[in-house]
Scaffold this active site. Sequence first.
Site, PDB file in Angstrom:
ATOM      1  N   HIS A  75       0.937  -1.188  -0.093  1.00 40.35           N
ATOM      2  CA  HIS A  75       0.143  -0.150  -0.204  1.00 40.35           C
ATOM      3  C   HIS A  75       0.720   1.224  -0.100  1.00 40.35           C
ATOM      4  O   HIS A  75       1.669   1.324   0.862  1.00 40.35           O
ATOM      5  CB  HIS A  75      -0.846  -0.004   1.160  1.00 40.35           C
ATOM      6  CG  HIS A  75      -2.325  -0.985   1.237  1.00 40.35           C
ATOM      7  ND1 HIS A  75      -3.334  -0.697   1.809  1.00 40.35           N
ATOM      8  CD2 HIS A  75      -2.333  -1.913   0.335  1.00 40.35           C
ATOM      9  CE1 HIS A  75      -4.016  -1.704   1.497  1.00 40.35           C
ATOM     10  NE2 HIS A  75      -3.549  -2.424   0.710  1.00 40.35           N
ATOM     11  N   TYR A 204      -9.017   5.810   7.540  1.00 34.63           N
ATOM     12  CA  TYR A 204      -9.111   6.052   9.212  1.00 34.63           C
ATOM     13  C   TYR A 204     -10.358   7.195   9.052  1.00 34.63           C
ATOM     14  O   TYR A 204     -10.120   8.168   8.356  1.00 34.63           O
ATOM     15  CB  TYR A 204      -7.798   6.725   9.480  1.00 34.63           C
ATOM     16  CG  TYR A 204      -6.745   5.570   9.947  1.00 34.63           C
ATOM     17  CD1 TYR A 204      -5.924   5.417   8.559  1.00 34.63           C
ATOM     18  CD2 TYR A 204      -6.526   5.185  11.081  1.00 34.63           C
ATOM     19  CE1 TYR A 204      -4.964   4.163   8.763  1.00 34.63           C
ATOM     20  CE2 TYR A 204      -5.671   4.332  11.155  1.00 34.63           C
ATOM     21  CZ  TYR A 204      -4.908   3.649  10.162  1.00 34.63           C
ATOM     22  OH  TYR A 204      -3.954   2.763  10.240  1.00 34.63           O
ATOM     23  N   PRO A 296      -3.504   1.014  19.028  1.00 37.21           N
ATOM     24  CA  PRO A 296      -3.405   0.710  17.634  1.00 37.21           C
ATOM     25  C   PRO A 296      -3.291   1.416  16.591  1.00 37.21           C
ATOM     26  O   PRO A 296      -3.321   1.194  15.282  1.00 37.21           O
ATOM     27  CB  PRO A 296      -4.481  -0.644  17.526  1.00 37.21           C
ATOM     28  CG  PRO A 296      -5.555  -0.143  18.410  1.00 37.21           C
ATOM     29  CD  PRO A 296      -4.639   0.438  19.622  1.00 37.21           C
ATOM     30  N   LYS A 300       1.546   0.474  15.115  1.00 38.81           N
ATOM     31  CA  LYS A 300       3.150   0.319  15.349  1.00 38.81           C
ATOM     32  C   LYS A 300       3.459  -0.988  16.189  1.00 38.81           C
ATOM     33  O   LYS A 300       4.575  -1.200  16.223  1.00 38.81           O
ATOM     34  CB  LYS A 300       3.433   1.587  16.165  1.00 38.81           C
ATOM     35  CG  LYS A 300       3.215   2.775  15.098  1.00 38.81           C
ATOM     36  CD  LYS A 300       4.605   2.898  14.490  1.00 38.81           C
ATOM     37  CE  LYS A 300       4.550   3.923  13.414  1.00 38.81           C
ATOM     38  NZ  LYS A 300       4.355   3.395  11.883  1.00 38.81           N
ATOM     39  N   TYR A 388       4.132   7.249   9.709  1.00 38.17           N
ATOM     40  CA  TYR A 388       3.266   5.894   9.486  1.00 38.17           C
ATOM     41  C   TYR A 388       4.032   4.875   8.978  1.00 38.17           C
ATOM     42  O   TYR A 388       3.927   3.658   9.242  1.00 38.17           O
ATOM     43  CB  TYR A 388       2.085   6.348   8.563  1.00 38.17           C
ATOM     44  CG  TYR A 388       1.053   5.244   8.548  1.00 38.17           C
ATOM     45  CD1 TYR A 388      -0.014   5.155   9.333  1.00 38.17           C
ATOM     46  CD2 TYR A 388       1.117   4.373   7.352  1.00 38.17           C
ATOM     47  CE1 TYR A 388      -0.926   4.252   9.292  1.00 38.17           C
ATOM     48  CE2 TYR A 388      -0.054   3.104   7.653  1.00 38.17           C
ATOM     49  CZ  TYR A 388      -0.970   3.327   8.446  1.00 38.17           C
ATOM     50  OH  TYR A 388      -1.977   2.298   8.477  1.00 38.17           O
TER      51      TYR A 388
HETATM   52  C1  PHB Z   1      -5.697  -3.960  11.307  1.00 37.28           C
HETATM   53  O1  PHB Z   1      -5.716  -4.288  10.179  1.00 37.28           O
HETATM   54  O2  PHB Z   1      -6.010  -4.797  12.150  1.00 37.28           O
HETATM   55  C2  PHB Z   1      -5.136  -2.487  11.482  1.00 37.28           C
HETATM   56  C3  PHB Z   1      -4.655  -1.867  10.648  1.00 37.28           C
HETATM   57  C4  PHB Z   1      -4.343  -0.412  10.961  1.00 37.28           C
HETATM   58  C5  PHB Z   1      -4.183  -0.035  12.193  1.00 37.28           C
HETATM   59  C6  PHB Z   1      -4.705  -0.814  13.215  1.00 37.28           C
HETATM   60  C7  PHB Z   1      -5.157  -2.067  12.831  1.00 37.28           C
HETATM   61  O3  PHB Z   1      -3.794   1.317  12.550  1.00 37.28           O
END
Ligand code: PHB
Length: 397
Positions: A75, A204, A296, A300, A388
């Site tokens: 990605h 997000y 989360p 990270k 990120y």
């Molecule tokens: C996930 O795919 O579980 C996931 C992805 C990005 C995040 C947190 C969890 O920031």
Amino acid sequence: MTTTRTQVAIVGAGPSGLLLGQLLHKAGIDAVIVERVSGEYVLGRIRAGILEQVCIDLMDEAGVGQRMHQEGLVHGGIEMLYGGQRHRVDLNKYSGGKNVMVYGQTELTRDLMDARQSVGLKTVYEVSNTAVHDFDSAKPYVTYEKDGQQHRIDCDFIAGCDGFHGVCRASAPRGAIREYEKVYPFGWLGLLSDTPPVNDELIYVNSPRGFALCSQRSKTRSRYYLQVPLTDKVEEWTDDAFWQELKLRLDEEGRDKLVTGPSLEKSIAPLRSFVTEPMRFGRMFLAGDAGHIVPPTGAKGLNLAATDVKYLFDAIVEFYKDKSEAGIDDYSRKCLGRIWRAERFSWWFTQLMHRFSHDEKITAKFQNAELDYLMHSEAGLTTIAENYVGLPLDFGR
Ligand code: PHB
Ligand code: APR
């Protein structure tokens, strides 16, 4: 009591312990892993799935990157949805050409387990009463029980890869340890389903109803999250209620494209920032969740665990090959520099994206103004992108 001898006794067979074990094996250093639960139980835990380049490189260094490269999805961007509008962060452009990879922690763990099994390396599952001893001397050892029998592993080093609730951090002398903690007033309700992801890239979402995240594991498997009060019980959330709430937090395009289906897994996780200082106590080292937890939001957790393991591995190799303790002496400092930077980003990104109960209206306005600034400023986009994808290992040095 049976006694065995190894160079490195690893407590915990999560991603940290398994990755360390694999790297040590490749370097010809002997290690034994002891794990409290079964292998199936470890694989049943659904965790995040975004790998930074440093983590990808380490899987390759450990010789277990083949399936990850075949099945992982690269990605180059993420989407931010706020004020009803989507904005793309071109991670690749604003981080100087870096990407992330979508590859579930479960898959990564499975690859490491398979590799370990295929060369006959020792992992002792379903142990109880693990204890760590004499790590302030050059002759530490680990004891545990298995099937009613007492066992002892003599070693040169103990690697505490036993997660947040493990025994290693808990065994460090209280006077020698400092802990920093922040608990957030909400949790993430996650749902895994065999449905195509709503979008090619992650979304997000900062919505008036709370945070949401549209993530994925593959082209046919999705992972979605909703911010929920900590008082919510997962049993009270039907799949239908989940999908309905997610739709309310998405934009029109998301509502149109969202494919719903039965959940494969649903769980609520609390959000926490936590750091232990130091990460080394004589001949015992903490790595991964044993030493720190991030909320989360920045994805990270696994990546930080991987870099701890990299630093620990390098230090142990230096000890055996160069007869030098310099790497070991520097382990804690090196890890903590990177940990605090990732903790800071995860905390900041969490504050930016969630609804907090206090100060509700004005905080939402501040968040929107900040997001608006970030999305329209090269500096802002760079700030998100470079954090990120993961700051370089030599950042700040
Ligand atoms: C996930 O795919 O579980 C996931 C992805 C990005 C995040 C947190 C969890 O920031
Ligand atoms: N004895 C043996 N094993 C133990 C003990 C003990 N006393 N206590 C805990 N363990 C095991 C747990 O059962 C678990 O399998 O240690 C393992 C720790 O694994 P994780 O919790 O997955 O931690 P880590 O390997 O550091 O992985 C970090 O996991 O939680 C995510 O966000 C985090 O993605 C990151 C990754």
